[in-house]
Design an enzyme around this catalytic site. Structure first.
Site, PDB file in Angstrom:
ATOM      1  N   ASP A 111     -36.761   7.084  -1.591  1.00 43.63           N
ATOM      2  CA  ASP A 111     -36.332   7.353  -2.901  1.00 43.63           C
ATOM      3  C   ASP A 111     -37.482   7.848  -3.530  1.00 43.63           C
ATOM      4  O   ASP A 111     -37.940   8.884  -3.038  1.00 43.63           O
ATOM      5  CB  ASP A 111     -36.010   5.910  -3.517  1.00 43.63           C
ATOM      6  N   HIS A 306     -27.497   4.727  -0.699  1.00 38.45           N
ATOM      7  CA  HIS A 306     -28.888   4.998  -1.039  1.00 38.45           C
ATOM      8  C   HIS A 306     -30.020   4.221  -0.252  1.00 38.45           C
ATOM      9  O   HIS A 306     -30.823   4.729  -0.034  1.00 38.45           O
ATOM     10  CB  HIS A 306     -28.982   4.953  -2.480  1.00 38.45           C
TER      11      HIS A 306
END
Length: 327
Positions: A111, A306
């Site tokens: 991320d 994610h």
């Protein structure tokens, strides 16, 4: 100065340190010995996001060190929002490597940590000899001003990056119920609980992000105890330090102008999620890897959302060990 505390975890020992890194102090968690692998988390997470990688790396003969990025956990939280610009975070990583008594490291990020890791490899190639990028593809510095790009991404609504810009605004949504907000945010980007193929992280008519989160059970990778760890960290620290990363994107664009269009030449690895909005939004960046990551050893898409190293830890661990073993 380094302070240490140790707790047992299986056959290996986990060591917590507070490292002096210039004007700030960085909290690290270390396991194993051997070549240094620095692990950098994203938003809204902590060193704990690498809990399923550290013991595997340690058992394979690596010195796995996960840090709390400045603004998170036990690391320093400067008051000035401008203290969270990318070049400061790069220098934190360099200082951590040196404080650990090493001269170089492989750096792995997820991320925001993927972007921090990539920028660290770009700016300090003499320190970071290899880079692993999870979820958020590498894009070279340059191009349009970020605030202008994100202002367009929401269409008639407000994209979450733009929503995060005003100091105190997102905090007022999150901090009254940190645990509930984190649970919703994690659900919204998890492959098994997201509302649809694209979570549409936008707000409308002055609303909140929480209104768009899917309801229901926690994602399969996250237990109530694990959620409690994350919530306790942010209940103690607040969210401002973490959100200040988003508030420096235009500053980063200016600071990194000398590196506009620059490739990362060191050996690199990319792992994305097929159901991860971050990977999908930047699919053109993945297509450009022959030019932007000429040292790429592998580009992999896993069937997940994610939170890739937590959703698919076995696959990620295997790919990381293959990558590190090839160096």
């Amino acid at each position: 100065m380094i302070t240490k505390s140790q707790v047992g975890e299986g056959a290996m020992t986990v060591q917590h340190r507070i490292l002096e890194a210039g004007a700030v102090r960085i909290h690290t968690v270390e396991q194993g010995s051997g070549p240094l692998v620095l692990l950098v988390h994203g938003f809204p997470e902590s060193w704990y996001s690498w809990r399923r990688q550290m013991p595997v790396l340690a058992q394979a003969g690596y010195r796995a060190v996960a840090l709390d990025v400045r603004g998170y956990g036990r690391s320093s939280k400067p008051r000035d929002p401008a203290a969270y610009r990318m070049l400061d975070l790069v220098q934190d990583n360099v200082a951590v490597v040196r404080a650990l008594g090493e001269t170089s490291a492989a750096i792995i990020g997820h991320d925001w940590g993927a972007t921090i890791a990539a920028r660290s490899a770009l700016v300090a190639p003499e320190v970071f000899h290899a880079v692993g990028i999870l979820s958020v593809p590498y894009t070279p510095p340059g191009g349009p001003r970020p605030s202008e790009v994100f202002a367009q991404m929401g269409g008639e609504e407000e994209f979450y990056v733009s929503y995060f810009q005003e100091p105190g605004r997102a905090e007022s949504e999150i901090e009254p119920d940190v645990r509930g907000w984190l649970a919703g945010f994690y659900r919204a980007l998890s492959g098994d609980t997201m509302a649809g193929p694209d979570p549409h992280f936008v707000t409308r008519d002055g609303g909140t992000l929480r209104e768009r989160f899917p309801a229901g059970a926690l994602p399969s990778w996250l237990t109530e105890e694990e959620l409690g760890f994350y919530a306790a960290e942010f209940e103690r620290t607040g969210l401002t330090g973490a959100l200040n990363r988003y508030r420096n994107m235009d500053r980063d664009w200016e600071d990194l102008a000398p590196y506009a269009g620059a490739p990362i030449k060191q050996p690199s690895l990319f792992i994305g999620g097929r159901r991860d909005a971050s990977t999908m939004w930047l699919s053109d960046a993945v297509d450009a890897y022959p030019h932007t990551l000429p040292g790429l050893t592998g580009s992999h898409l896993l069937d997940c959302g994610h939170w890739i190293q937590q959703e698919r830890p076995d696959d990620v661990n295997r790919l990381l060990l293959e990558f590190l073993g090839s160096l």
